[in-house]
Design a protein around this motif. Structure first.
Motif, short mmCIF file in Angstrom:
data_model
loop_
_atom_site.label_atom_id
_atom_site.label_comp_id
_atom_site.label_asym_id
_atom_site.label_seq_id
_atom_site.Cartn_x
_atom_site.Cartn_y
_atom_site.Cartn_z
N PHE A 83 0.83 -1.21 0.00
CA PHE A 83 0.00 0.00 0.00
C PHE A 83 0.86 1.25 0.00
O PHE A 83 0.49 2.27 -0.59
CB PHE A 83 -0.95 0.00 1.20
N ALA A 84 2.02 1.20 0.63
CA ALA A 84 2.93 2.35 0.59
C ALA A 84 3.40 2.62 -0.83
O ALA A 84 3.62 3.77 -1.22
CB ALA A 84 4.13 2.10 1.51
N ALA A 85 3.58 1.55 -1.61
CA ALA A 85 3.98 1.71 -3.01
C ALA A 85 2.84 2.22 -3.87
O ALA A 85 3.07 2.88 -4.88
CB ALA A 85 4.49 0.37 -3.55
N ARG A 86 1.60 1.90 -3.48
CA ARG A 86 0.45 2.36 -4.26
C ARG A 86 0.07 3.79 -3.91
O ARG A 86 -0.12 4.62 -4.80
CB ARG A 86 -0.75 1.45 -3.99
N LEU A 111 6.10 -17.39 6.76
CA LEU A 111 5.28 -17.15 5.57
C LEU A 111 5.55 -18.19 4.49
O LEU A 111 6.70 -18.58 4.27
CB LEU A 111 5.56 -15.75 5.01
N VAL A 112 4.50 -18.58 3.78
CA VAL A 112 4.67 -19.53 2.69
C VAL A 112 5.14 -18.79 1.44
O VAL A 112 4.81 -17.62 1.22
CB VAL A 112 3.36 -20.29 2.39
N ALA A 113 5.94 -19.48 0.63
CA ALA A 113 6.58 -18.84 -0.52
C ALA A 113 5.57 -18.25 -1.49
O ALA A 113 5.76 -17.14 -2.01
CB ALA A 113 7.46 -19.86 -1.24
N GLU A 114 4.48 -18.96 -1.75
CA GLU A 114 3.51 -18.49 -2.73
C GLU A 114 2.91 -17.15 -2.33
O GLU A 114 2.68 -16.28 -3.17
CB GLU A 114 2.40 -19.53 -2.93
N ARG A 115 2.64 -16.99 -1.03
CA ARG A 115 2.03 -15.73 -0.60
C ARG A 115 3.03 -14.59 -0.64
O ARG A 115 2.69 -13.46 -0.96
CB ARG A 115 1.44 -15.90 0.79
N VAL A 116 4.29 -14.88 -0.30
CA VAL A 116 5.32 -13.85 -0.38
C VAL A 116 5.47 -13.37 -1.83
O VAL A 116 5.49 -12.16 -2.11
CB VAL A 116 6.67 -14.37 0.14
N TRP A 117 5.54 -14.31 -2.76
CA TRP A 117 5.67 -13.93 -4.16
C TRP A 117 4.45 -13.14 -4.63
O TRP A 117 4.58 -12.15 -5.35
CB TRP A 117 5.88 -15.15 -5.05
N GLN A 118 3.28 -13.57 -4.24
CA GLN A 118 2.06 -12.88 -4.66
C GLN A 118 2.08 -11.41 -4.25
O GLN A 118 1.78 -10.53 -5.06
CB GLN A 118 0.84 -13.58 -4.06
N GLU A 119 2.44 -11.15 -3.01
CA GLU A 119 2.45 -9.77 -2.54
C GLU A 119 3.60 -8.97 -3.14
O GLU A 119 3.44 -7.80 -3.50
CB GLU A 119 2.53 -9.75 -1.01
N LEU A 120 4.78 -9.59 -3.28
CA LEU A 120 5.91 -8.89 -3.90
C LEU A 120 5.59 -8.53 -5.35
O LEU A 120 5.90 -7.42 -5.82
CB LEU A 120 7.17 -9.75 -3.84
N ALA A 121 4.98 -9.48 -6.07
CA ALA A 121 4.64 -9.23 -7.47
C ALA A 121 3.64 -8.08 -7.59
O ALA A 121 3.77 -7.22 -8.47
CB ALA A 121 4.07 -10.50 -8.10
N ARG A 122 2.66 -8.05 -6.72
CA ARG A 122 1.68 -6.97 -6.76
C ARG A 122 2.34 -5.64 -6.40
O ARG A 122 2.04 -4.60 -7.01
CB ARG A 122 0.52 -7.27 -5.81
N GLY A 123 3.24 -5.67 -5.44
CA GLY A 123 3.94 -4.44 -5.07
C GLY A 123 4.84 -3.92 -6.17
O GLY A 123 4.97 -2.71 -6.36
N LEU A 124 5.49 -4.83 -6.89
CA LEU A 124 6.33 -4.42 -8.01
C LEU A 124 5.53 -3.69 -9.08
O LEU A 124 6.06 -2.85 -9.80
CB LEU A 124 7.03 -5.63 -8.62
N MET A 125 4.24 -4.01 -9.18
CA MET A 125 3.40 -3.41 -10.21
C MET A 125 2.73 -2.12 -9.75
O MET A 125 1.94 -1.53 -10.49
CB MET A 125 2.34 -4.41 -10.66
#
Length: 420
Positions: A141-144, A170-184
């Protein structure tokens, strides 16, 4: 049975932003009543239903109780006696803990509207500490919302969670999901700034964390610090509206600089290969999708050569195209060049400079692609040539085509410079 619009739809409407999706909370209903009314059950962990006409999600009001570390360690309670305020109290940020009833009346028990006006990201209750995914969500949210600040008490709480080891569960899939959304998001650098500040980045991406404080040659990097350069590259990727694979490649292209031997700093000889090796570990740990992984690998290995390609002749350019698999994947090659442009322009004072390498290499690729490889192979076979020698002849034909293209482009470039 009462229904309320909740969360992001309410927040974005108050901010004057487009509202594309609506989330609903239902108070005073049972799963049986929802199904009887035609709603389709879809929730696995707790009761969520799809509206029979709109297909929007309707969730029964619920509370939750922490039973173990990590993201999955919860027991949910979703009964008709759960109130709307109890449901809102379990949400992450006050700006996401507002609701609107069927008459348009705002329900705001935790001061979300005031925090919107103050441009503040603040946790709702102490329940925030029970879900480590919320650390990633706050960073995203800080990135958005680039004008919002993080409340000091929320930052302190996030640091406590990291210190307690919650992020490690944290499970890997959830970390990637949030990082990917933040990158965008609009300014990805803010996500990583928040993760660094609370200590989560060192736990999730130590390969990225160690880049801060690593010096670079000032002639090429006026910003000097490798971590600062990385953040500028990420924000340039957002400015140029790059796709996720490009943004991930930007994030990981310089990982090897964090392991440069101290005796050769600020030079980073061989960092490209070290970056590729570290990238493999990141991708395996976070289960990064193949498209992102493969693009990032080429960028890590070849971004230095692509930057230097203005001085390459035809033979060196064709070898570069072959290493990048550009003939089979020309669209991916342009994405590789875009990542390199972000790298070149993600430097202090260089944000507005052109990146002629991209145009030159794409033109060279087009010239090489124009070679009729079937005709070359057929002619070679007619002369008794077989096996790898045919590939060599195709390679030489492409080199000749690129050489001709470069020769034709040189006078035009010189004329443009003389008129400029």
């Amino acid at each position: 049975m009462q229904t309320y619009i909740v969360g992001g739809a309410v927040r974005d409407a108050l901010l004057g932003l487009p509202v594309n999706d609506h989330d609903w909370v239902v108070v005073g209903a049972t799963p049986h009543e929802m199904i009887s009314a035609g709603y389709l059950p879809v929730g696995k962990d707790f009761p969520v239903f799809l509206h029979p006409q709109t297909r929007e999600e309707y969730a029964l009001a619920r509370t939750e109780r922490k039973t173990a570390r990590g993201y999955h360690g919860f027991v949910f309670h979703a009964e008709p006696d759960v109130t709307l305020e109890e449901d809102l109290a379990r949400r992450d940020l006050t700006i996401n803990a507002m609701a609107q009833d069927e008459h348009g009346r705002l329900i705001d028990p935790f001061g979300g509207r005031a925090d919107l006006q103050a441009r503040m990201l603040r946790h709702v209750t102490e329940a925030f500490r029970e879900d480590p995914v919320r650390i990633l969500r706050v960073a995203r949210f800080a990135a958005r919302f680039t004008e919002f600040n993080l409340a000091p008490e929320t930052l302190a709480l996030m640091r406590e969670m990291v210190g307690a080891g919650e992020v490690d569960a944290l499970v890997a899939e959830r970390v990637w999901q949030e990082l990917a959304r933040g990158l965008m998001e609009q300014r990805p650098s803010r996500m990583f700034a928040v993760l660094r500040e609370c200590g989560a980045l060192a736990r999730l991406l130590p390969e990225v964390q160690r880049l801060w404080g690593v010096p670079q040659r000032e002639a090429w990097h006026p910003e000097v610090d490798t971590g600062l350069h990385l953040m500028m590259v990420l924000d340039m990727s957002a400015r140029l509206e790059a796709a996720l694979p490009v943004r991930f490649a930007c994030l990981t292209h310089d990982l090897g600089k964090g392991t440069t031997p101290p005796d050769i700093l600020p030079r980073h000889i061989g960092h490209e290969e070290r970056s590729a090796q570290l990238l493999r570990g990141v991708c395996e740990r976070l289960r990064v999708p193949v498209e992102c992984r493969e693009l990032a690998d080429v960028v890590a290995r070849e971004h230095g050569n692509i930057h230097r390609s203005q001085g390459f002749g035809a033979a060196a350019i064709v070898r570069l195209l072959e290493r990048c698999d550009a003939f089979r994947k020309p669209q991916r090659f342009d994405a590789i060049l875009l990542a390199c442009e972000c790298d070149a322009r993600g430097r202090l004072g260089m944000q507005e400079l052109p990146y002629p390498q991209r145009q030159r290499l794409n033109a060279a690729l087009a010239a090489a692609q124009a070679v009729n490889t079937h005709a070359v192979a057929t002619a070679a076979q007619g002369q008794g040539v077989t096996g790898p020698r045919i590939g060599e002849l195709i390679h030489h034909a492409r080199v000749e085509a690129v050489a001709q293209s470069l020769a034709m482009a040189a006078p035009a470039a010189a004329d443009t410079q003389s008129r400029g």
